[in-house]
Scaffold this active site. Structure first.
Site, PDB file in Angstrom:
ATOM      1  N   HIS A 120      -5.663  -3.277  -2.874  1.00  0.00           N
ATOM      2  CA  HIS A 120      -5.354  -2.278  -3.906  1.00  0.00           C
ATOM      3  C   HIS A 120      -5.338  -2.832  -5.331  1.00  0.00           C
ATOM      4  O   HIS A 120      -5.227  -2.077  -6.284  1.00  0.00           O
ATOM      5  CB  HIS A 120      -4.018  -1.603  -3.606  1.00  0.00           C
ATOM      6  CG  HIS A 120      -4.018  -0.897  -2.288  1.00  0.00           C
ATOM      7  ND1 HIS A 120      -4.553   0.354  -2.113  1.00  0.00           N
ATOM      8  CD2 HIS A 120      -3.603  -1.290  -1.063  1.00  0.00           C
ATOM      9  CE1 HIS A 120      -4.443   0.719  -0.845  1.00  0.00           C
ATOM     10  NE2 HIS A 120      -3.874  -0.267  -0.183  1.00  0.00           N
ATOM     11  N   LYS A 129     -12.270   0.631  -1.934  1.00  0.00           N
ATOM     12  CA  LYS A 129     -11.259   1.273  -2.779  1.00  0.00           C
ATOM     13  C   LYS A 129     -11.760   1.279  -4.230  1.00  0.00           C
ATOM     14  O   LYS A 129     -12.658   2.038  -4.537  1.00  0.00           O
ATOM     15  CB  LYS A 129      -9.922   0.581  -2.553  1.00  0.00           C
ATOM     16  CG  LYS A 129      -9.425   0.979  -1.146  1.00  0.00           C
ATOM     17  CD  LYS A 129      -8.292   0.212  -0.582  1.00  0.00           C
ATOM     18  CE  LYS A 129      -8.001   0.780   0.807  1.00  0.00           C
ATOM     19  NZ  LYS A 129      -7.360  -0.161   1.701  1.00  0.00           N
ATOM     20  N   SER A 187       0.793  -1.228   0.000  1.00  0.00           N
ATOM     21  CA  SER A 187       0.000   0.000   0.000  1.00  0.00           C
ATOM     22  C   SER A 187       0.826   1.279   0.000  1.00  0.00           C
ATOM     23  O   SER A 187       0.332   2.317  -0.417  1.00  0.00           O
ATOM     24  CB  SER A 187      -0.976  -0.005   1.177  1.00  0.00           C
ATOM     25  OG  SER A 187      -0.310  -0.320   2.376  1.00  0.00           O
TER      26      SER A 187
HETATM   27  C1  LIG Z   1      -7.356  -0.300   3.214  1.00  0.00           C
HETATM   28  C2  LIG Z   1      -6.734  -1.597   3.510  1.00  0.00           C
HETATM   29  C3  LIG Z   1      -7.315  -2.498   4.401  1.00  0.00           C
HETATM   30  C4  LIG Z   1      -8.481  -2.123   5.273  1.00  0.00           C
HETATM   31  O1  LIG Z   1      -9.673  -2.158   4.598  1.00  0.00           O
HETATM   32  P1  LIG Z   1     -10.906  -1.305   5.143  1.00  0.00           P
HETATM   33  O2  LIG Z   1     -12.061  -1.813   4.382  1.00  0.00           O
HETATM   34  O3  LIG Z   1     -10.565   0.124   4.852  1.00  0.00           O
HETATM   35  O4  LIG Z   1     -11.026  -1.557   6.612  1.00  0.00           O
HETATM   36  C5  LIG Z   1      -6.758  -3.748   4.514  1.00  0.00           C
HETATM   37  N1  LIG Z   1      -5.640  -4.096   3.832  1.00  0.00           N
HETATM   38  C6  LIG Z   1      -5.025  -3.234   3.008  1.00  0.00           C
HETATM   39  C7  LIG Z   1      -3.792  -3.669   2.294  1.00  0.00           C
HETATM   40  C8  LIG Z   1      -5.538  -1.960   2.830  1.00  0.00           C
HETATM   41  O5  LIG Z   1      -4.921  -1.092   2.040  1.00  0.00           O
END
Ligand SMILES: *Cc1c(COP(=O)(O)O)cnc(C)c1O
Length: 397
Positions: free
Chosen positions: A213, A248, A185
């Protein structure tokens, strides 16, 4: 007598003195909802933003908004109970089937959030006496899930498959779990999933992949990093659990984990963060189903996003800072020092642009960076404005 509660004041002041206080900004969408992730009003000023993970620009899409409203009218707003009591609506059940079919795995389980998924499923898979192998750059919620699991944790250097091979070969336990982000990330690079699976096969380990992502962005029709690696459908392995988030690229909220029937049934029986939490609202599931149809049908968003990534890379050439060779919409520009990174962020801000500076401990010491994220909602001119501003800042530095 003083109370330890008084210490919180002092500790907040210490954070502030170290320059580590985090600030929330109150944002309003500047443009019609469709472009809300790229133009935000902050303190009364419109900023062109490169901050959001709304990679396909779907967060405000009318089809998603309509499905959400219709879903609320049909099912109400709240789900009312946990999934194993009465919260598992027909909408949630349909979404699970459609997600599984889309990623090419037998079965999926739909969660209200990605964080809540990982902190629950890791402890459901391994426990005291078992071994857990974790990439050093994994997301915080995988790390927290690992801590809750109480298995022995072996952290391997980022993407160091030889180190992982050796750690697995030492067989610290009969049950071994490897956990990894598919797209990291803060760096945007993609894990070598085929090689990771080969190691897991050799050492009888289970592989849990977090594709927060990559889902919606990578692979044919956005089916994700596992599909991009050719490891779904008839090539699916029972050794793989695939987790991805829905807030996302999908533009809504929530997450899911997919895999073979037995493992998903086990997770349904044993994941405390699933069993003891109120089910995700059906209206969100309906909105996600609408989103999934757009993700699958509209390749033009991914094509445009790839063109923007290439344009950004060309535009950033010649700057005194390092661009990583990320193939994803996460394009970090490594500045180095914390103050320098903040100064570049501030320079962009003065020019009406918003790119977040990421500092330690989120990233390693000395690698403070601007984390540029692109969205299909960006236009070519938006990227040119960003690269132009960065060159201007570099010239004046
Ligand atoms: C954003 C993210 C999460 C968390 O997901 P949410 O739905 O925002 O709680 C988990 N793992 C990764 C790699 C992320 O980037």
């Amino acid at each position: 007598m003083t109370s330890w509660l008084d210490d919180f004041d002092t500790r907040l002041a210490e954070l502030d003195a170290a320059g580590l206080t985090r600030r929330r900004r109150v944002v309003l969408p500047a443009a019609p909802a469709e472009a809300s992730s790229t133009r935000l009003i902050v303190d009364g000023e419109i900023l062109l933003a490169f901050c959001s993970n709304d990679y396909l620009g779907l967060a405000g899409h009318p089809a998603l908004v309509d499905a959400l409203c219709a879903g609320a009218r049909e099912f109400g707003v709240g789900s009312g109970a946990s999934p194993l009591v009465s919260g598992h609506s027909a909408a949630n059940a349909s979404l699970e089937r459609e997600l599984a079919a889309f990623v090419g795995l037998p079965r999926a389980l739909y969660f209200y959030a990605g964080y809540g998924t990982n902190i629950g499923i890791v402890p459901a898979l391994v426990g005291a006496g078992d071994a857990l192998h974790s990439d050093a750059l994994n997301h915080a919620c995988l790390i927290d899930g690992a801590r809750l699991a109480r298995a022995s944790i072996h952290r391997y250097a980022h993407a160091d498959l030889d180190a992982l091979d050796a750690a697995l070969a030492a067989r610290p336990a009969r049950r071994q779990l490897v956990i990894t982000d598919a797209v990291f990330s803060m760096d945007g690079d993609v894990a070598d999933l085929r090689a990771l699976l080969a190691l897991c096969e050799r050492h009888d380990a289970l592989l849990l992949i977090d594709d927060a992502h990559g889902f919606g962005v990578l692979g044919p029709q956005g089916r994700g990093a596992l599909a991009a690696a050719g490891l779904t459908g008839t090539n699916a392995s029972r050794r793989v659990l695939y987790m991805a988030t829905l807030g996302k690229a999908l533009g809504v909220a929530g997450a899911f984990v997919a895999g073979n029937d037995v493992l998903i049934e086990w997770l349904l029986q044993k994941t405390r963060s699933y069993i003891f939490a109120t089910a995700a609202p059906a209206a969100l599931a309906q909105s996600l189903r609408a989103s999934l149809r757009l993700v699958e049908a509209d390749d033009w968003r991914r094509t445009h996003l790839q063109a923007l990534i290439a344009r950004l890379k060309r535009g950033l050439a010649g700057l005194p800072w390092t661009l990583t060779d990320s193939p994803t919409p996460i394009q970090p520009l490594i500045i180095g020092g914390n103050r320098e990174a903040l100064a570049v962020m501030e320079g962009l801000r003065e020019r009406g642009l918003w790119v977040p500076a990421i500092r330690p401990p989120t990233v390693p010491e000395g690698s403070a960076r601007l984390r540029i994220t692109l969205s299909a909602a960006h236009r070519d001119e938006d990227v040119d404005r960003l690269t132009g501003a960065l060159h201007d800042i570099a010239r004046r530095a």
